[in-house]
Design an enzyme around this catalytic site. Structure first.
Site, PDB file in Angstrom:
ATOM      1  N   ASP A 190      -7.582  12.597  -7.614  1.00 30.90           N
ATOM      2  CA  ASP A 190      -6.352  11.819  -8.431  1.00 30.90           C
ATOM      3  C   ASP A 190      -6.858  10.935  -9.541  1.00 30.90           C
ATOM      4  OD1 ASP A 190      -3.798  11.535  -8.956  1.00 30.90           O
ATOM      5  OD2 ASP A 190      -3.765   9.541  -7.604  1.00 30.90           O
ATOM      6  N   LYS A 213      -3.205   5.626   0.144  1.00 32.91           N
ATOM      7  CA  LYS A 213      -2.737   6.662  -0.447  1.00 32.91           C
ATOM      8  C   LYS A 213      -2.812   7.960   0.466  1.00 32.91           C
ATOM      9  CE  LYS A 213      -3.148   4.890  -4.689  1.00 32.91           C
ATOM     10  NZ  LYS A 213      -2.117   4.918  -5.790  1.00 32.91           N
ATOM     11  N   THR A 270      -0.486   8.296 -12.255  1.00 30.54           N
ATOM     12  CA  THR A 270       0.727   7.838 -12.409  1.00 30.54           C
ATOM     13  C   THR A 270       1.033   7.985 -14.058  1.00 30.54           C
ATOM     14  OG1 THR A 270       0.364   5.974 -10.920  1.00 30.54           O
ATOM     15  CG2 THR A 270       2.636   5.796 -12.307  1.00 30.54           C
ATOM     16  N   GLU A 277       5.011  -0.994 -11.411  1.00 25.96           N
ATOM     17  CA  GLU A 277       5.229  -1.605 -12.627  1.00 25.96           C
ATOM     18  C   GLU A 277       6.511  -1.945 -12.841  1.00 25.96           C
ATOM     19  OE1 GLU A 277       3.371   1.309 -15.772  1.00 25.96           O
ATOM     20  OE2 GLU A 277       3.237   2.379 -13.742  1.00 25.96           O
ATOM     21  N   GLU A 296       4.443   7.389  -6.707  1.00 29.02           N
ATOM     22  CA  GLU A 296       3.514   7.497  -8.311  1.00 29.02           C
ATOM     23  C   GLU A 296       4.071   8.751  -8.639  1.00 29.02           C
ATOM     24  OE1 GLU A 296      -0.572   6.492  -7.795  1.00 29.02           O
ATOM     25  OE2 GLU A 296      -0.044   4.446  -8.125  1.00 29.02           O
ATOM     26  N   ARG A 308      -4.157  -7.704 -11.484  1.00 29.14           N
ATOM     27  CA  ARG A 308      -5.247  -8.205 -11.124  1.00 29.14           C
ATOM     28  C   ARG A 308      -6.054  -8.998 -12.141  1.00 29.14           C
ATOM     29  NH1 ARG A 308      -7.775  -4.061  -6.635  1.00 29.14           N
ATOM     30  NH2 ARG A 308      -6.239  -4.165  -4.980  1.00 29.14           N
ATOM     31  N   GLU A 319       3.666  11.969 -10.848  1.00 28.71           N
ATOM     32  CA  GLU A 319       2.400  12.569 -11.666  1.00 28.71           C
ATOM     33  C   GLU A 319       2.682  14.001 -11.553  1.00 28.71           C
ATOM     34  OE1 GLU A 319      -1.226  11.698  -9.541  1.00 28.71           O
ATOM     35  OE2 GLU A 319      -0.531   9.263  -8.984  1.00 28.71           O
ATOM     36  N   ASP A 368       2.354  10.874  -5.468  1.00 26.99           N
ATOM     37  CA  ASP A 368       1.129  10.038  -4.761  1.00 26.99           C
ATOM     38  C   ASP A 368       1.660   8.757  -4.324  1.00 26.99           C
ATOM     39  OD1 ASP A 368      -1.533   9.076  -4.017  1.00 26.99           O
ATOM     40  OD2 ASP A 368      -1.748   8.385  -5.953  1.00 26.99           O
ATOM     41  N   GLN A 382      -3.260  -1.077  -0.218  1.00 27.20           N
ATOM     42  CA  GLN A 382      -4.143  -0.992  -1.050  1.00 27.20           C
ATOM     43  C   GLN A 382      -4.619  -2.194  -1.620  1.00 27.20           C
ATOM     44  OE1 GLN A 382      -1.969   1.162  -4.254  1.00 27.20           O
ATOM     45  NE2 GLN A 382      -3.894   1.367  -5.771  1.00 27.20           N
ATOM     46  N   ARG A 434       1.214  -0.234  -1.151  1.00 30.65           N
ATOM     47  CA  ARG A 434       0.517  -1.313  -1.948  1.00 30.65           C
ATOM     48  C   ARG A 434       0.003  -2.497  -1.346  1.00 30.65           C
ATOM     49  NH1 ARG A 434      -0.195   1.907  -6.275  1.00 30.65           N
ATOM     50  NH2 ARG A 434       1.885   2.710  -7.262  1.00 30.65           N
ATOM     51  N   THR A 492       0.640  13.117   0.097  1.00 30.20           N
ATOM     52  CA  THR A 492       0.852  13.347  -1.114  1.00 30.20           C
ATOM     53  C   THR A 492       1.932  14.600  -1.089  1.00 30.20           C
ATOM     54  OG1 THR A 492      -1.484  12.928  -1.679  1.00 30.20           O
ATOM     55  CG2 THR A 492      -0.355  13.980  -3.316  1.00 30.20           C
ATOM     56  N   HIS A 508       0.087   2.899 -17.556  1.00 37.18           N
ATOM     57  CA  HIS A 508       0.117   2.581 -16.275  1.00 37.18           C
ATOM     58  C   HIS A 508      -1.241   1.703 -15.905  1.00 37.18           C
ATOM     59  CE1 HIS A 508      -0.044   2.741 -11.954  1.00 37.18           C
ATOM     60  NE2 HIS A 508      -1.240   3.383 -12.048  1.00 37.18           N
TER      61      HIS A 508
END
Ligand code: MN
Length: 438
Positions: free
Chosen positions: A135, A261, A368, A382, A207, A150, A209, A241, A248, A245, A265, A142
Site C-alpha cells: 500500500d 490495517k 488514500t 482528514e 481509506e 504529528r 484508494e 484500506d 495505528q 487509527r 482490506t 493526504h
C-alpha cells in the site's frame, strides 16, 4: 501509453440489454472478474456487460474467439491470475475480440446469449487472491493532512518529494466487497493515560484508494523501467484500506502500519483494464515550482504527459438509521485519482528498482486518494482533523469515527466529453454490531 482504438468509439453499441451509454458496464468498459452461481459452484472468469456477466469459458467453447484467446481462457480454468500473467498485447487481443462479438448485429449473438448470466443471480468473488500486497502513500493532499497531526507546520517528511512511500500489507485479509466485520481488537493508548489497554478500536476509519492489479510479472533482480511499467499492469479496481487509527497511533512508533490495517482490506470485484481507461488519461499532477528534481529512474516524458487518470471516486456512508428509514447512503467525499502526486508507473518502477519481483495478481494500493478541497478528502481522519471536528450528516446524525452498523461504499467513474463513461462498480463492507454479541 496505449492509444485509442475502435473499442473506445462512442458510437459502438452492444446487443446485450442494459449496456447503453450511461450504464456502468457499456461495451467500451469490459472489466474482468470472477463469479460463481447456484448452478455452477466452481469459479469462472467473466466480463461485465450491461447487467450481465459473460462467462468467458462458455464463450470460448462456443467459438467466440480465435485460438490464442480461447486457449488462454480454457487454460485459466476459473483462475483470473492466469489471464493476468499474459502479455498486455494478448489481453488487448481478447478485449478486441470481446468488443467485436458483443457489438450489435454480430453473428455470434445467438451463441453468446447462452453465455450470459444476470448479475443479480451470481456471487462475485475476489478477482484473485493476491500473492502480495503493498500500500502506497501517493497523495500529497493526504500526506499533508495526515502529517499535520504529528508534525504541525511541517507535515511532509523530506523523502516525500523523492519517492513514493509505501508499506507491505497483508494479502491474507484482502477480501471482496460484501463483507460484514466487527471492529478489531488491539492495543491502544487512551488519551492522557500512561499505559495501553486491550480494547476494540474506537477510531475505525476507511481509506478510499484505487487497487492496482499487477499483470505480467518481472524477473527477480530485473527492475521494471518507468517507460515499461504499464505493460505490467492488468487493470484497476476500488480498494478500502480500513484503518484503526487509535491502534495505528500507538503501534507505528517507529515502524509502519501493522495490526491497525491488516484486519481487512476490501476490493471491488471488477478489474477495469488500462486499455479501457485510455480515453481518460491526463497529465500527471503538476509538481510545484521549486520541488526537488526527480532521480532519472522516476522521470519519463510520456508518463508526465499521460500518467494521470481522470477517475472520480465517491465515498458513501449508509448508517443503520439511514437503512431503516430508507433514506439511502450519503456521499461523504468525491476525490479524483488525477490529483495523486505519484503515478502508477512511478510506483511500479520504484517498487522494483531494487530487483523486487512482482507477481501476476499482486495488489498495489495507491494510498488514500485525497484532493485539495474539503469535499475531496479520502478518509475520516482528514475530515474530522484527527478526532476533533465531527462530521454532520444530512439526516441529523453525526460521525467522528465509524460506528457499528455503518456501511462504507466506494464507487468510481470516468467521464470525458466525446466518450462513453465507464464505471468501476462498487466496493462495500459493513461494520457489524459487535456489542450485541458481548
Ligand atoms: Mn492506505
Amino acid at each position: 501509453m496505449q492509444s485509442l482504438d475502435r473499442t473506445h468509439e462512442p458510437e459502438l453499441r452492444s446487443w446485450v440489454p442494459n449496456s447503453e451509454p450511461g450504464s456502468d458496464f457499456p461495451i467500451q468498459n469490459l472489466p474482468f472478474g470472477r463469479y460463481r452461481s447456484r448452478e455452477r459452484a466452481t469459479p469462472r472468469i467473466a466480463v461485465a456487460i450491461g447487467n450481465f456477466v459473460l462467462d468467458l469459458h462458455d464463450a470460448a467453447m462456443g467459438g467466440a474467439f480465435g485460438s490464442t484467446c480461447a486457449d488462454l481462457i480454457v487454460a485459466s480454468d476459473g483462475n483470473l491470475r492466469h489471464l493476468m500473467a499474459a502479455p498486455r498485447d494478448t489481453v488487448r487481443e481478447l478485449r478486441h475480440a470481446l468488443s467485436v462479438v458483443l457489438s450489435e448485429g454480430h453473428a455470434k449473438q445467438g451463441v453468446l446469449e447462452r453465455c450470459l448470466v444476470p448479475t443479480g443471480s451470481v456471487e462475485m468473488l475476489i478477482p484473485t487472491r493476491p500473492p502480495d500486497y503493498t500500500d502506497f502513500f501517493s497523495s500529497i493532499h493526504h500526506a499533508r493532512n495526515a502529517g499535520e497531526i504529528r508534525r504541525p507546520g511541517n507535515p511532509l517528511l523530506p523523502n516525500f518529494h523523492h519517492l513514493p512511500v509505501a508499506y507491505h500489507g497483508r494479502p491474507s485479509t484482502v477480501r471482496c466487497s460484501g463483507d460484514s466485520f466487527e471492529r478489531p481488537w488491539g492495543q491502544l493508548l487512551p488519551q492522557g493515560e500512561g499505559a495501553p489497554v486491550h480494547s476494540r478500536t474506537q477510531w475505525l476509519d476507511f481509506e478510499c484508494e484505487v487497487a492496482v492489479w499487477v499483470g505480467q510479472p518481472n524477473r527477480w533482480g530485473q527492475p521494471i523501467e518507468l517507460a515499461d511499467a504499464e505493460q505490467h499492469i492488468f487493470g484497476l479496481g476500488l480498494l478500502n484500506d480500513w484503518s484503526a487509527r487509535d491502534l495505528q497511533m500507538w503501534e507505528t512508533q517507529p515502524l509502519g502500519p501493522f495490526l491497525s490495517k491488516n484486519f481487512l482490506t476490501t476490493v471491488s470485484p471488477w478489474i477495469v483494464t488500462l486499455d479501457a481507461l485510455a480515453p481518460f488519461r491526463v497529465r500527471a499532477a503538476a509538481r510545484a515550482p521549486g520541488t526537488p528534481a526527480l532521480l532519472a529512474y522516476l522521470e519519463d516524458e510520456v508518463d508526465k504527459r499521460s500518467g494521470g487518470i481522470d477517475l472520480k471516486l465517491s465515498v458513501l456512508l449508509e448508517s443503520s438509521t439511514m437503512r431503516q428509514s430508507g433514506t439511502g447512503p450519503e456521499v461523504l467525499s468525491e476525490p479524483n485519482l488525477r490529483d495523486q502526486y505519484w503515478t502508477i508507473a512511478q510506483m511500479v518502477a520504484h517498487h522494483t528498482v531494487n530487483g523486487c519481483e512482482m507477481l501476476a495478481g499482486d495488489l498495489l494500493g495507491t494510498g488514500t486518494v485525497s484532493g485539495p478541497s474539503p469535499s475531496e478528502l479520502g478518509c475520516l481522519l482528514e475530515m474530522n482533523k484527527c478526532g476533533q471536528v465531527p462530521i454532520r450528516l444530512a439526516n441529523g446524525e453525526s460521525r467522528m469515527w465509524l460506528e457499528d452498523g455503518d456501511r462504507v461504499i466506494l464507487k468510481g467513474r470516468c467521464e470525458r466529453d466525446g466518450f462513453v463513461p465507464i464505471s468501476f462498480g462498487e466496493s462495500s463492507a459493513i461494520v457489524a454490531d459487535a456489542e450485541a454479541r458481548e
